[in-house]
Write an enzyme that holds these catalytic residues in place. Structure first.
Site, PDB file in Angstrom:
ATOM      1  N   ASP A  64       0.808  -1.219   0.000  1.00  9.75           N
ATOM      2  CA  ASP A  64       0.000   0.000   0.000  1.00  9.75           C
ATOM      3  C   ASP A  64       0.845   1.275   0.000  1.00  9.75           C
ATOM      4  OD1 ASP A  64       1.026  -0.341   2.527  1.00  9.75           O
ATOM      5  OD2 ASP A  64      -0.871  -0.284   3.585  1.00  9.75           O
ATOM      6  N   HIS A  65       2.110   1.172   0.353  1.00 15.62           N
ATOM      7  CA  HIS A  65       2.941   2.372   0.447  1.00 15.62           C
ATOM      8  C   HIS A  65       3.653   2.685  -0.875  1.00 15.62           C
ATOM      9  CE1 HIS A  65       2.326   1.974   4.744  1.00 15.62           C
ATOM     10  NE2 HIS A  65       3.086   3.014   5.009  1.00 15.62           N
ATOM     11  N   ASP A 119       4.122  -1.246  11.278  1.00 14.96           N
ATOM     12  CA  ASP A 119       3.657   0.094  10.950  1.00 14.96           C
ATOM     13  C   ASP A 119       3.092   0.703  12.230  1.00 14.96           C
ATOM     14  OD1 ASP A 119       2.852   1.745   8.256  1.00 14.96           O
ATOM     15  OD2 ASP A 119       1.603   2.194   9.990  1.00 14.96           O
ATOM     16  N   ARG A 379      -0.146  12.858  10.094  1.00 15.10           N
ATOM     17  CA  ARG A 379       1.169  13.455  10.354  1.00 15.10           C
ATOM     18  C   ARG A 379       1.407  14.635   9.416  1.00 15.10           C
ATOM     19  NH1 ARG A 379       4.048   7.603  11.236  1.00 15.10           N
ATOM     20  NH2 ARG A 379       3.430   7.520  13.419  1.00 15.10           N
ATOM     21  N   SER A 535       6.989   7.091  12.955  1.00 15.80           N
ATOM     22  CA  SER A 535       6.886   5.800  12.291  1.00 15.80           C
ATOM     23  C   SER A 535       7.583   4.659  13.032  1.00 15.80           C
ATOM     24  CB  SER A 535       7.510   5.967  10.906  1.00 15.80           C
ATOM     25  OG  SER A 535       8.100   4.796  10.453  1.00 15.80           O
ATOM     26  N   ARG A 537       9.417   2.605  11.319  1.00 14.44           N
ATOM     27  CA  ARG A 537      10.439   2.143  10.375  1.00 14.44           C
ATOM     28  C   ARG A 537      11.754   1.827  11.091  1.00 14.44           C
ATOM     29  NH1 ARG A 537      10.169   8.045   7.564  1.00 14.44           N
ATOM     30  NH2 ARG A 537       8.013   7.382   7.627  1.00 14.44           N
TER      31      ARG A 537
HETATM   32  C1  MIC Z   1       4.247   6.372   8.246  1.00 13.74           C
HETATM   33  O1  MIC Z   1       3.070   6.717   8.289  1.00 13.74           O
HETATM   34  O2  MIC Z   1       5.185   7.092   8.633  1.00 13.74           O
HETATM   35  C2  MIC Z   1       4.553   5.009   7.698  1.00 13.74           C
HETATM   36  C3  MIC Z   1       5.202   5.187   6.384  1.00 13.74           C
HETATM   37  O3  MIC Z   1       3.371   4.282   7.500  1.00 13.74           O
HETATM   38  C4  MIC Z   1       5.451   4.293   8.696  1.00 13.74           C
HETATM   39  C5  MIC Z   1       6.023   3.038   8.216  1.00 13.74           C
HETATM   40  C6  MIC Z   1       7.182   3.226   7.297  1.00 13.74           C
HETATM   41  O4  MIC Z   1       7.996   4.099   7.504  1.00 13.74           O
HETATM   42  O5  MIC Z   1       7.270   2.434   6.359  1.00 13.74           O
HETATM   43  C7  MIC Z   1       4.808   4.024  10.055  1.00 13.74           C
HETATM   44  O6  MIC Z   1       3.910   4.728  10.444  1.00 13.74           O
HETATM   45  O7  MIC Z   1       5.269   3.136  10.784  1.00 13.74           O
HETATM   46 FE1  SF4 Z   2       0.048   4.801   5.065  1.00 11.83          FE
HETATM   47 FE2  SF4 Z   2       1.432   5.509   7.257  1.00 11.83          FE
HETATM   48 FE3  SF4 Z   2      -0.040   7.282   5.909  1.00 11.83          FE
HETATM   49 FE4  SF4 Z   2      -1.226   5.401   7.283  1.00 11.83          FE
HETATM   50  S1  SF4 Z   2       0.057   7.023   8.122  1.00 11.83           S
HETATM   51  S2  SF4 Z   2      -1.762   6.050   5.217  1.00 11.83           S
HETATM   52  S3  SF4 Z   2       0.136   3.667   6.992  1.00 11.83           S
HETATM   53  S4  SF4 Z   2       1.761   6.219   5.155  1.00 11.83           S
END
Ligand code: MIC
Ligand code: SF4
Length: 641
Positions: A64-65, A119, A379, A535, A537
């Site tokens: 999905d990313h 995630d 965010r 995140s 990550r």
């Molecule tokens: C995000 O919203 O920052 C992400 C991308 O979903 C991350 C995961 C990632 O960095 O791949 C998260 O929230 O953990």
């Molecule tokens: Fe995707 Fe992270 Fe954004 Fe949620 S917050 S939509 S998991 S990138």
């Protein structure tokens, strides 16, 4: 003494430890989820464990990313994920099927079960009464292999909801109000239970918006009871058999009770560049808007999209505004099409994007220079949208749709729109985009296909008793993982290529950092409070480790990041005297002495020119062993559990 909802679930899943605040507990994990940006690494780690099939009740790999395919990299990773999932017993949700948290809520979440996901927004499933945690990829790999997930038993807050939301005031406004009150650090070390008589007025997708944004509070997780609304949601999804009621006991004890009367709430907005920078929407009513984005795992349910369609119906988006809509799942999109709401959206001039994270993670749709972007996301950190000087605001779907029409930030309660389309009772269920894994027999000879972008996992070093290293970077408070390891369309395709990724580490703060860190050999980073928020990550730990970082000194840390640092073999140390922060400057040489005995007693002595201080490390014995082994993978290979 009565029990909270979390205590009831933890008790049933407890493998080791006691349920005492501040103590580490080991939990049995029923379900896991991964997404593609963190999943590639998680499955590479799982493969190194040599386990033939996942041991969970259910594991799902979502894509999905990284859905923009501007070269071979993402397409190769999708193929890797599909083949690795098929071989090891994991279901595979195909690209386009939707955002992991939305699809998991609709199709797989079960009240009372445990879930971890690579995630940070995995607690979204708390809207269904699941105990769900965001975790680093390595922790998810271990859970898939049948290993425990460790958390520190958090404090527990209860938000006591009364009343009901007024028209055009949304669950998102509840989240923003709580962020205004508690801040992005207010939930660190806390589990938030939502209760009170107002709970029954909120549907499961609305609850999921609220538990989703618990991540922005820094909370360990958030949870709602499982009640009639839960049963209804599961029934609509054809899964009533998954329903179990779940509530806390009358005499359950909480560390803090927060009262919130839903009927007094008004539309709220988080201003740049932090989700807790919240004011009432009406205070910003003259701000001109360039872009509006509706979607993300926070606000992309059918309920949200139907509200948006009702506001847009028969009207046209303001000429200066570019509006994007990303439905959370294929189910949401097909149902919007079936009931005609998609037409209302399209005719308004909106650009409909695919069912994926998209603009939320800078995968396209970046705003114009210095643009004002209103997003229903969770965010708004600097640069996350892909445009460094953009001003991103976080709002509800109702505020977003209203503002798209007027071209200015607009309080939706001032609109004369009555229309809301009822959410249907029957959902269109079609799981054909979720591929089942191969049988054990078929899996034996199945090939896992890897592209050339998958590079070797970086090797971490075990700790000796002393460490002399340079302070290669000093940063301030609330450093996010988006600062440490930025995402976005250009960088995300390299999540399985740490050497390439390392060129962008701390790019937002200091472009010279990667070169300086490499040249220094062993390095230390100094951070302020809430270091590593955001995140899950693990790349925000693996990449610094690759660049030679051995230790991060900070005033305080975010939960998932500190776990990722330990897993990567980086020592997290908390400054005991915050004034030491001001005395330390970049390029000083620091010396850590008696590391092993320091870890045992929870405090390590650090020396530098004319200054000696102590820094604390509250590490469990298991974490000490992981660090001494040089990270979780080394520890697991050496037979640790
Ligand atoms: C995000 O919203 O920052 C992400 C991308 O979903 C991350 C995961 C990632 O960095 O791949 C998260 O929230 O953990
Ligand atoms: Fe995707 Fe992270 Fe954004 Fe949620 S917050 S939509 S998991 S990138």
């Amino acid at each position: 003494m009565g029990k909270t909802i979390a205590e009831k679930i933890i008790e049933k899943h407890l493998l080791a430890g006691t349920m005492q605040q501040g103590q580490e507990v080991a939990l049995r994990i029923d379900q896991t989820l991964t997404q593609d940006a963190t999943g590639t690494m998680a499955y590479l780690e799982f493969e190194t464990m040599g386990i033939p099939r996942v041991k969970t009740e259910l594991s799902v790999a979502y894509v999905d990313h990284n859905t923009l395919q501007c070269g071979f990299e993402n397409a190769d990773d999708h193929r890797y994920l599909q083949t690795v999932a098929a071989k090891y017993g994991v279901r595979f949700s195909r690209p386009g099927n939707g955002i992991c948290h939305q699809v998991h809520l609709e199709r797989f979440g079960v009240p009372g079960k445990t879930l971890i996901g690579s995630d940070s927004h995995t607690p979204t499933a708390g809207g269904l009464g699941m105990l769900a945690f965001g975790a680093g990829g390595m922790d998810v790999a271990i859970a898939m292999g049948g290993g425990a997930y460790y958390i520190t038993m958090p404090k527990q807050y209860k938000v006591n909801l009364t009343g009901a939301l007024r028209p055009h005031v949304a669950a998102k406004d509840v989240s923003l109000e709580i962020l205004r009150r508690l801040s992005v650090k207010g939930g660190v070390g806390v589990l938030v239970e939502w209760g009170g008589p107002g709970v029954e007025t909120l549907t499961v997708p609305e609850r999921a918006t609220i538990t989703n944004m618990g991540a922005e509070l820094g909370a360990t997780t958030s949870i709602f009871p499982s009640d009639e609304q839960t049963r209804l949601f599961l029934r609509n999804q054809g899964r009533e058999a998954d329903y179990t009621p779940l509530s806390s006991d009358e005499d359950a004890v909480y560390d803090r009770i927060i009262d919130l009367d839903l009927s007094t709430l008004e539309p709220m907005i988080a201003c740049p560049h932090s989700p807790d920078n919240v004011v009432a929407v009406k205070e910003l009513k003259d701000v001109k808007v360039d872009q509006v984005c509706i979607g993300s795992c926070t606000n992309s349910s059918l309920r949200d999209m139907l509200r948006v369609a009702a506001i847009l119906r028969g009207k046209t988006v303001a000429p200066g505004v570019s509006l994007s809509i990303s439905p959370g799942s294929r189910q949401v999109l097909t149902m919007l099409a079936d009931c005609g709401a998609l037409n209302d959206i399209l005719k308004s001039g909106a650009r409909v994007l695919e069912c994926a994270c998209g603009p939320c993670i800078g995968m396209g749709f970046s705003p114009n220079s210095q643009g004002v972007s209103l997003r229903t996301f969770n965010r708004n950190f600097t640069g996350r949208s892909g445009t460094k000087d953009a001003n991103v605001y976080l709002v509800s779907p109702e505020t977003a749709a209203a503002s798209a029409l007027t071209g200015y930030i607009t309080d939706p309660t001032t609109l004369q729109v009555q229309a809301t389309r009822e959410v249907p009772q029957e959902f269109s269920v079609d799981d054909t985009a979720v591929l089942m894994p191969l049988s054990v027999e078929e899996a034996k000879d199945a090939q896992v296909l890897r592209g050339p972008n998958i590079k070797e996992f970086p090797k971490s070093k075990p700790f000796a008793d002393e460490l002399t290293a340079q302070l290669v970077l000093k940063v301030g408070d609330n450093i996010t993982t988006d600062h440490i390891m930025p995402a976005g369309a250009k960088i995300l395709p390299y999540r399985s290529n740490i050497p390439h990724l390392s060129q962008f580490c701390f790019e937002v703060c200091d472009k010279e950092f990667p070169e300086r860190a490499k040249a220094a050999g062993d390095g230390i980073i100094l951070g302020g409070s809430n270091y590593g928020q955001g995140s899950s990550r693990e790349h925000a730990a693996l990449v610094p480790m690759y660049l030679g970082i051995r230790c991060v000194l900070a005033k305080s840390f975010a939960r998932i990041h500190v776990a990722n640092l330990i897993n990567a073999g980086i020592l997290p140390l908390t400054l005991e005297d915050p004034e030491v922060y001001d005395k330390l400057s970049q390029s000083m040489t620091l010396q850590l002495t008696d590391i092993k005995s320091g870890m045992e007693k929870g405090s390590i002595t650090v020396k530098t020119d004319g200054l000696t201080f102590t820094a604390s490390c509250n590490l469990t014995q298991r974490q000490q062993k992981i660090l001494l082994a040089g990270g979780l993978l080394n520890y697991t290979k050496d037979g640790g559990i």
